[in-house]
Design an enzyme around this catalytic site. Sequence first.
Site, PDB file in Angstrom:
ATOM      1  N   ASP A   5       0.275  -1.229   0.243  1.00 23.79           N
ATOM      2  CA  ASP A   5      -0.503   0.433   0.061  1.00 23.79           C
ATOM      3  C   ASP A   5       1.013   1.475   0.127  1.00 23.79           C
ATOM      4  O   ASP A   5       2.072   1.385   1.042  1.00 23.79           O
ATOM      5  CB  ASP A   5      -0.903   0.159   1.305  1.00 23.79           C
ATOM      6  CG  ASP A   5      -1.721   1.072   1.362  1.00 23.79           C
ATOM      7  OD1 ASP A   5      -1.762   1.847   0.425  1.00 23.79           O
ATOM      8  OD2 ASP A   5      -3.302   1.674   2.121  1.00 23.79           O
ATOM      9  N   THR A  55      -2.063   6.082  -4.178  1.00 30.01           N
ATOM     10  CA  THR A  55      -1.115   6.748  -3.468  1.00 30.01           C
ATOM     11  C   THR A  55       0.045   6.599  -4.608  1.00 30.01           C
ATOM     12  O   THR A  55       0.531   7.809  -5.159  1.00 30.01           O
ATOM     13  CB  THR A  55      -0.548   5.972  -2.245  1.00 30.01           C
ATOM     14  OG1 THR A  55      -1.115   4.923  -2.399  1.00 30.01           O
ATOM     15  CG2 THR A  55      -1.495   7.445  -1.149  1.00 30.01           C
ATOM     16  N   THR A  56       0.534   5.275  -4.888  1.00 24.48           N
ATOM     17  CA  THR A  56       1.197   5.145  -5.528  1.00 24.48           C
ATOM     18  C   THR A  56       0.911   5.599  -7.077  1.00 24.48           C
ATOM     19  O   THR A  56       1.643   6.017  -7.444  1.00 24.48           O
ATOM     20  CB  THR A  56       1.492   3.283  -6.072  1.00 24.48           C
ATOM     21  OG1 THR A  56       1.492   2.963  -4.639  1.00 24.48           O
ATOM     22  CG2 THR A  56       2.274   2.631  -6.760  1.00 24.48           C
ATOM     23  N   ASP A  92      -9.269   0.782   3.032  1.00 24.15           N
ATOM     24  CA  ASP A  92      -9.373   1.077   1.348  1.00 24.15           C
ATOM     25  C   ASP A  92     -10.215   0.453   0.581  1.00 24.15           C
ATOM     26  O   ASP A  92     -10.923   1.577  -0.335  1.00 24.15           O
ATOM     27  CB  ASP A  92      -8.313   0.775   0.462  1.00 24.15           C
ATOM     28  CG  ASP A  92      -6.637   1.671   1.150  1.00 24.15           C
ATOM     29  OD1 ASP A  92      -7.195   2.815   1.911  1.00 24.15           O
ATOM     30  OD2 ASP A  92      -5.642   1.746   0.050  1.00 24.15           O
TER      31      ASP A  92
END
Length: 535
Positions: free
Chosen positions: A58, A91-92, A396
């Site tokens: 994550d 985010t990634t 998430d």
Amino acid sequence: MSIKVLNPNAEVLNKSHALHMNINAAKGLQDVLKTNLGPKGTIKMLVGGAGDIKLTKDGNILLKEMQIQSPTAIMIARTAVAQDDTSGDGTTSTVIFIGELMKQSERYIDEGMHPRVLVDGFEIAKRATLVFLEKFKTLVVMGDEPDKEILKMVARTTLRTKLYESLADQLTEIVVNGVLCIRKPEEPIDLFMVEIMHMRHKFDVDTRLIEGLVLDHGSRHPDMKRRAENCHILTCNVSLEYEKSEINAGFFYSSAEQRESMVAAERRSVDERIQKIIDLKDKVCAGNEDNFVIINQKGIDPPSLDILARAGIIALRRAKRRNMERLVLACGGEAVNSVDDLTPECLGWAGLVYEHVLGEEKYTFVENVKNPHSCTILIKGPNDHTIAQIKDAIRDGLRAVKNTIEDESVVLGAGAFEVAARQYLVNEVKKTVKGRAQLGVEAFADALLAIPKILAENSGLDTQDAIIELTGEHDKGNVVGLNINTGEPIDPRMEGIFDNYSVKRQIINSGPVIASQLLLVDEVIRAGRNMRKPT
């Protein structure tokens, strides 16, 4: 140099040095996170100072836990973490997109192009991509009964990027049912009404959804039942223990009888409260096999517990405040602050209340409730890092389902949107832009391809072949994504691969803003107050 005159100790990076420092920091952070992207991404192991281990893919957890030194990389990491706070995912992708924008810009800047021209192109491309996203998204009608299949597809797409496939598929059902349980028409969804509890035993596949509540403590009296069916539940915030006066008071008595009568008077007020609860229990449980449970936010002293146990009442004391809110939503009834006006309407209902002892920990399960608006996801796992990984993934997943219900739309996943947006920018938008800003639009379009490229790379596929096949299909008018198992183009709609609309919009909004700011930096000055020479 003027800054050197003001502060001889200042460290200065100017012009191309500053720009290349920013570009290299963005590329460095991208290289760290890019292997985690997608269902086939690899896992990072974070080891703390005390030797504690965290396994995760994550991006949000990685960026928060990693100790990043470079100021540029910290700035990008904060943007990506803000992305997670806003929309719960992406985010990634944000870090990869910013890194790729910087990488594409480097090509043009090394050929002598001014960063301002590129930034103008980025702004045009960003606005055009947001307009395209509005056209590209798939509308989903939610209404009173949302389409569970669409919600499951979105949750599955999110969870598979965090956990292995079979566990992700099992948790999909749990996450969707959890959000639908707490959803009320015409009200915003409050995910805090989904309690996430964990018990360290059994296996990760034993994780389950309880339409009710799990409290992390048990009853405090040995004679109280450990399991009860058909329970009336009284949720209260009443002190059932002797309380000392708030001021220092002395009592003087002249005989033992006076002392005894004073002790009896002190107990009487508490006993009267207990008696009112017992009277209510006798009223609702007379002539049937029903049980009675008290869950109290304040304390219950041992003599009171003893009286309640003799009356056949199960009592739990010092429940957490957040659980008091959830109890009323799960079981019904009202939370009462006084025992004076107790009526059967104040009581909630649960089909089963039982206690589970795990080592030294006690857990109380309140299940089989009639019309729950609060539920508990009970995570099980053999060790702490498995539980932590599942907990992060479930958070998430819950956000992804909530976003879908609120957006009332989804976006095709598997890299389909990025390739379609890139073709739109190159084939249509670029032709309408005059001058050198075209190159900024082109750089933005190529940066979008980073997501499908890295998905292919992480799956062990040839990136060039995969991208050429995808763009070829899009040129024919087919909207396709990447099959990460075979490398062939697929229709994401048929495979059920959907992303959140709000996540995509946030990535497109925030990525170019940060990249533009970093490209326009021409001097980095490290000159805090503490760098002055001592006088």
